[in-house]
Design a protein around this motif. Sequence first.
Motif, PDB file in Angstrom:
ATOM      1  N   ASP B 223      36.657 -38.315 -18.150  1.00 29.69           N
ATOM      2  CA  ASP B 223      36.529 -37.348 -17.048  1.00 29.69           C
ATOM      3  C   ASP B 223      35.133 -36.744 -17.046  1.00 29.69           C
ATOM      4  OD1 ASP B 223      38.924 -37.149 -15.524  1.00 29.69           O
ATOM      5  OD2 ASP B 223      39.906 -36.459 -17.371  1.00 29.69           O
ATOM      6  N   VAL B 224      34.655 -36.443 -15.857  1.00 32.88           N
ATOM      7  CA  VAL B 224      33.361 -35.759 -15.752  1.00 32.88           C
ATOM      8  C   VAL B 224      33.604 -34.443 -15.009  1.00 32.88           C
ATOM      9  CG1 VAL B 224      30.948 -35.958 -15.085  1.00 32.88           C
ATOM     10  CG2 VAL B 224      32.275 -38.030 -15.546  1.00 32.88           C
ATOM     11  N   PRO B 225      34.049 -33.415 -15.713  1.00 31.45           N
ATOM     12  CA  PRO B 225      34.434 -32.181 -15.019  1.00 31.45           C
ATOM     13  C   PRO B 225      33.232 -31.267 -14.767  1.00 31.45           C
ATOM     14  CG  PRO B 225      34.958 -32.020 -17.353  1.00 31.45           C
ATOM     15  CD  PRO B 225      34.227 -33.319 -17.170  1.00 31.45           C
ATOM     16  N   LEU B 226      32.143 -31.828 -14.298  1.00 25.43           N
ATOM     17  CA  LEU B 226      30.950 -31.021 -14.059  1.00 25.43           C
ATOM     18  C   LEU B 226      30.819 -30.728 -12.576  1.00 25.43           C
ATOM     19  CD1 LEU B 226      28.376 -32.946 -16.301  1.00 25.43           C
ATOM     20  CD2 LEU B 226      29.705 -30.902 -16.893  1.00 25.43           C
ATOM     21  N   PRO B 227      30.380 -29.505 -12.230  1.00 22.25           N
ATOM     22  CA  PRO B 227      30.171 -29.202 -10.811  1.00 22.25           C
ATOM     23  C   PRO B 227      28.956 -29.957 -10.270  1.00 22.25           C
ATOM     24  CG  PRO B 227      29.378 -27.400 -12.171  1.00 22.25           C
ATOM     25  CD  PRO B 227      30.014 -28.373 -13.104  1.00 22.25           C
ATOM     26  N   ARG B 228      28.962 -30.164  -8.956  1.00 20.15           N
ATOM     27  CA  ARG B 228      27.806 -30.824  -8.325  1.00 20.15           C
ATOM     28  C   ARG B 228      26.994 -29.766  -7.585  1.00 20.15           C
ATOM     29  NH1 ARG B 228      32.018 -34.696  -7.750  1.00 20.15           N
ATOM     30  NH2 ARG B 228      31.421 -36.734  -8.512  1.00 20.15           N
ATOM     31  N   PRO B 229      25.716 -29.912  -7.399  1.00 14.54           N
ATOM     32  CA  PRO B 229      24.893 -31.025  -7.888  1.00 14.54           C
ATOM     33  C   PRO B 229      24.715 -30.972  -9.399  1.00 14.54           C
ATOM     34  CG  PRO B 229      23.515 -29.343  -6.886  1.00 14.54           C
ATOM     35  CD  PRO B 229      24.934 -28.936  -6.634  1.00 14.54           C
ATOM     36  N   ARG B 230      24.696 -32.144 -10.000  1.00  8.63           N
ATOM     37  CA  ARG B 230      24.626 -32.199 -11.455  1.00  8.63           C
ATOM     38  C   ARG B 230      23.190 -32.266 -11.937  1.00  8.63           C
ATOM     39  NH1 ARG B 230      29.680 -36.383 -11.690  1.00  8.63           N
ATOM     40  NH2 ARG B 230      31.278 -34.769 -11.511  1.00  8.63           N
ATOM     41  N   ASP B 231      23.024 -31.779 -13.132  1.00 12.30           N
ATOM     42  CA  ASP B 231      21.693 -31.742 -13.721  1.00 12.30           C
ATOM     43  C   ASP B 231      21.670 -32.714 -14.882  1.00 12.30           C
ATOM     44  OD1 ASP B 231      19.338 -31.227 -14.932  1.00 12.30           O
ATOM     45  OD2 ASP B 231      19.755 -29.103 -15.387  1.00 12.30           O
ATOM     46  N   ARG B 232      20.829 -33.757 -14.736  1.00 15.13           N
ATOM     47  CA  ARG B 232      20.798 -34.796 -15.764  1.00 15.13           C
ATOM     48  C   ARG B 232      20.292 -34.262 -17.105  1.00 15.13           C
ATOM     49  NH1 ARG B 232      20.448 -39.946 -12.413  1.00 15.13           N
ATOM     50  NH2 ARG B 232      20.218 -39.085 -10.338  1.00 15.13           N
ATOM     51  N   GLY B 233      19.569 -33.134 -17.049  1.00 11.23           N
ATOM     52  CA  GLY B 233      19.033 -32.581 -18.288  1.00 11.23           C
ATOM     53  C   GLY B 233      20.005 -31.637 -18.970  1.00 11.23           C
ATOM     54  N   ASP B 234      21.100 -31.371 -18.285  1.00 12.26           N
ATOM     55  CA  ASP B 234      22.098 -30.429 -18.776  1.00 12.26           C
ATOM     56  C   ASP B 234      22.743 -30.919 -20.084  1.00 12.26           C
ATOM     57  OD1 ASP B 234      23.823 -28.199 -18.425  1.00 12.26           O
ATOM     58  OD2 ASP B 234      25.396 -29.622 -17.831  1.00 12.26           O
ATOM     59  N   TYR B 235      23.080 -29.973 -20.953  1.00 10.18           N
ATOM     60  CA  TYR B 235      23.652 -30.369 -22.247  1.00 10.18           C
ATOM     61  C   TYR B 235      25.001 -31.054 -22.067  1.00 10.18           C
ATOM     62  CZ  TYR B 235      25.805 -30.212 -26.789  1.00 10.18           C
ATOM     63  OH  TYR B 235      26.444 -30.572 -27.937  1.00 10.18           O
ATOM     64  N   ALA B 236      25.857 -30.461 -21.237  1.00  7.20           N
ATOM     65  CA  ALA B 236      27.198 -31.032 -21.030  1.00  7.20           C
ATOM     66  C   ALA B 236      27.100 -32.443 -20.456  1.00  7.20           C
ATOM     67  CB  ALA B 236      27.998 -30.134 -20.087  1.00  7.20           C
ATOM     68  N   PHE B 237      26.137 -32.628 -19.542  1.00 10.23           N
ATOM     69  CA  PHE B 237      25.919 -33.947 -18.952  1.00 10.23           C
ATOM     70  C   PHE B 237      25.572 -34.964 -20.033  1.00 10.23           C
ATOM     71  CE2 PHE B 237      23.540 -37.291 -16.920  1.00 10.23           C
ATOM     72  CZ  PHE B 237      24.141 -37.456 -15.682  1.00 10.23           C
ATOM     73  N   ALA B 238      24.617 -34.562 -20.892  1.00  4.59           N
ATOM     74  CA  ALA B 238      24.174 -35.459 -21.962  1.00  4.59           C
ATOM     75  C   ALA B 238      25.330 -35.793 -22.905  1.00  4.59           C
ATOM     76  CB  ALA B 238      23.023 -34.817 -22.730  1.00  4.59           C
ATOM     77  N   ALA B 239      26.183 -34.807 -23.152  1.00  2.00           N
ATOM     78  CA  ALA B 239      27.292 -35.025 -24.075  1.00  2.00           C
ATOM     79  C   ALA B 239      28.257 -36.066 -23.514  1.00  2.00           C
ATOM     80  CB  ALA B 239      28.024 -33.701 -24.327  1.00  2.00           C
ATOM     81  N   ILE B 240      28.551 -35.957 -22.212  1.00  2.00           N
ATOM     82  CA  ILE B 240      29.470 -36.927 -21.606  1.00  2.00           C
ATOM     83  C   ILE B 240      28.843 -38.320 -21.611  1.00  2.00           C
ATOM     84  CG2 ILE B 240      30.638 -37.567 -19.464  1.00  2.00           C
ATOM     85  CD1 ILE B 240      30.888 -34.569 -18.872  1.00  2.00           C
ATOM     86  N   LYS B 241      27.550 -38.352 -21.318  1.00  2.00           N
ATOM     87  CA  LYS B 241      26.855 -39.638 -21.310  1.00  2.00           C
ATOM     88  C   LYS B 241      26.934 -40.287 -22.695  1.00  2.00           C
ATOM     89  CE  LYS B 241      22.218 -41.115 -20.756  1.00  2.00           C
ATOM     90  NZ  LYS B 241      20.833 -40.709 -20.484  1.00  2.00           N
ATOM     91  N   GLU B 242      26.700 -39.467 -23.740  1.00  2.00           N
ATOM     92  CA  GLU B 242      26.795 -39.961 -25.110  1.00  2.00           C
ATOM     93  C   GLU B 242      28.194 -40.512 -25.388  1.00  2.00           C
ATOM     94  OE1 GLU B 242      24.859 -40.803 -27.590  1.00  2.00           O
ATOM     95  OE2 GLU B 242      23.403 -40.324 -25.998  1.00  2.00           O
TER      96      GLU B 242
END
Lengths: 273, 272
Positions: B223-242
């Motif tokens: 799941d990617v429960p992040l609000p949009r617009p998303r920030d690729r530099g965001d910590y939560a974003f990076a964690a999901i990507k990892e």
Amino acid sequence: MTSRQQTAGRWPHWLHPAAVPKPLRGWVIPVLLLTLWWATFRFGWTSSQLFVPLSKVIDTGVRMAGSGELAHALGASLYRMVLGFVIGTAVGLAVGTALGVSRLLENLIGPTFHTLKQVSLFAWIPLISLWFGLGDLAKIAFLSLAAFFPVVLNTFEGIRSVPRAHLEVARVFAFNPWQVFARVVWPAALPSIFTGVYLALIYAWLATLGAEYLLTSGSGIGNLLVDGREHFWMDQVLLGVLVVGAVGFVLNWSASQLERRLLAWRGHSTAQF
Amino acid sequence: MPHAATLEIRGLSKQYQVKGETLPVLDNVSLSIKPGEFVSIVGASGCGKSTLLRLVIGLEDDYQGDILLDGHRIVGTSLERGIVFQEHRLFPWLTVEQNVGLGLLNADLGEARKRDAVREHIALVGLEGFERAYPYQLSGGMSQRVAIARALVNRPEVLLLDEPFGALDALTRAYLQQELQRIWAQEGITMILVTHDVEEAVYLGDRVVVMQPRPGRIKRIVDVPLPRPRDRGDYAFAAIKEDVLSEFSDHPRDELIAEPRERNAVEWQFSW
Ligand SMILES: Nc1ncnc2c1ncn2[C@@H]1O[C@H](COP(=O)(O)OP(=O)(O)OP(=O)(O)O)[C@@H](O)[C@H]1O
Ligand SMILES: [Mg+2]
């Protein structure tokens, strides 16, 4: 680049092939040959009866053109050629399309067709002359046959090799069968069909001469050649050869113009010249 | 605004016959996609991502399991489902605008509306000035953008995208990702995006489906429960990507298996 510079170094500047502007390069060899021909007689390099000076051929050309003989022969040949070409191409397109679109027809007609196409075209002549005599009808039948085979083969091949990827796009956009044919199958097959029609044009012209040679009655460029040979009129023979070549050239050129308009989307050309 | 559809895939399996042998390509794939959801699919080459899209679009009818759209089994293709193929598949005999226009050939619109829509979508993918160009005059990335415009122009309820941005430079790619997201949000289209780019998958998707090969299965859904617009530099974003990337680490990428292509090679020659 370097190789060109190197060759340029070895050639005297004015003799280098690049000295001739590109559109004229195709004329270099004909002009050289004509010059050689002219020089052969100008400087008396031969006295053979089997070879005549260029000037005599031109005289004969002017004489036969003036008397209407040439136009009559050329007209008769071209008339038969056009008729045979049109009939053969039209039937060929219909049969090729039918074979390409329908598996049933392919299974039904295909094997017979593949057997028949193995028969050399000239082998049909005795049969055709028995059925149609030696006149125009027989010649036109022979010409139609000559044009028919390449058109059928290339039309069939073109239609059968329509990329599946394109047919899938048509399905995704819910094309109806007519749209699939008119917007995918036909345009995709067109280059191949064009090749077939182009071959048909050349074959029809070659077959025109063949027919006039083998079914010797009536008039035509081929008859002009036959007459010239029988009477040792070398000027007439050579004139005939020149006219045949010129007609072939014009046909080729028209085909490539047509291709340029019709198949511009390919960005390149297959027709010769 | 087209009403988006619920897509329900249940126990989907698919085999191909290769030289008399059965090659399992998809095995028991189940996935339920809500109306207007954006689902990304990632997975090694050859794990059946394109095959899955071919099944959903309706190009293959030989499979086991169910593919239901709003509860109805899909039958064949339909204008409600659009696709951007992995290859651009433009018609080489048509210009850019004619190719895009194909998407509206059977749409219920007047000619003027169609022309406007085509123009808008060519602009959307940044190809103004190339309306009259033929595909042979375009680069790979430009062709792919034309294909995207062609698929978007009739606003399907469900849009499938098979690595649509693969051939694009980073800037164009980022721009088109945003545009795609804008259209998605605005029109409420259900979108399924296949990509090799994990960051792209996380950036765009509500969920990221990770597939594994031989036979193709769903390994995990992130799941990617992040609000949009998303920030690729965001910590939560990076964690999901990892997290998604970690699914790949124990499986070295399978080499691409060459697709066999059947060709009817009849001897075509004739005698003179
Ligand atoms: N028409 C076909 N006939 C036989 N086998 C096929 C066919 N199409 C695909 N396959 C096989 O199915 C498997 C999955 O192919 P698919 O194209 O779905 O993979 P993919 O996940 O999209 O790969 P990629 O990321 O490289 O695009 C591959 O092993 C391929 O060889
Ligand atoms: Mg794929």
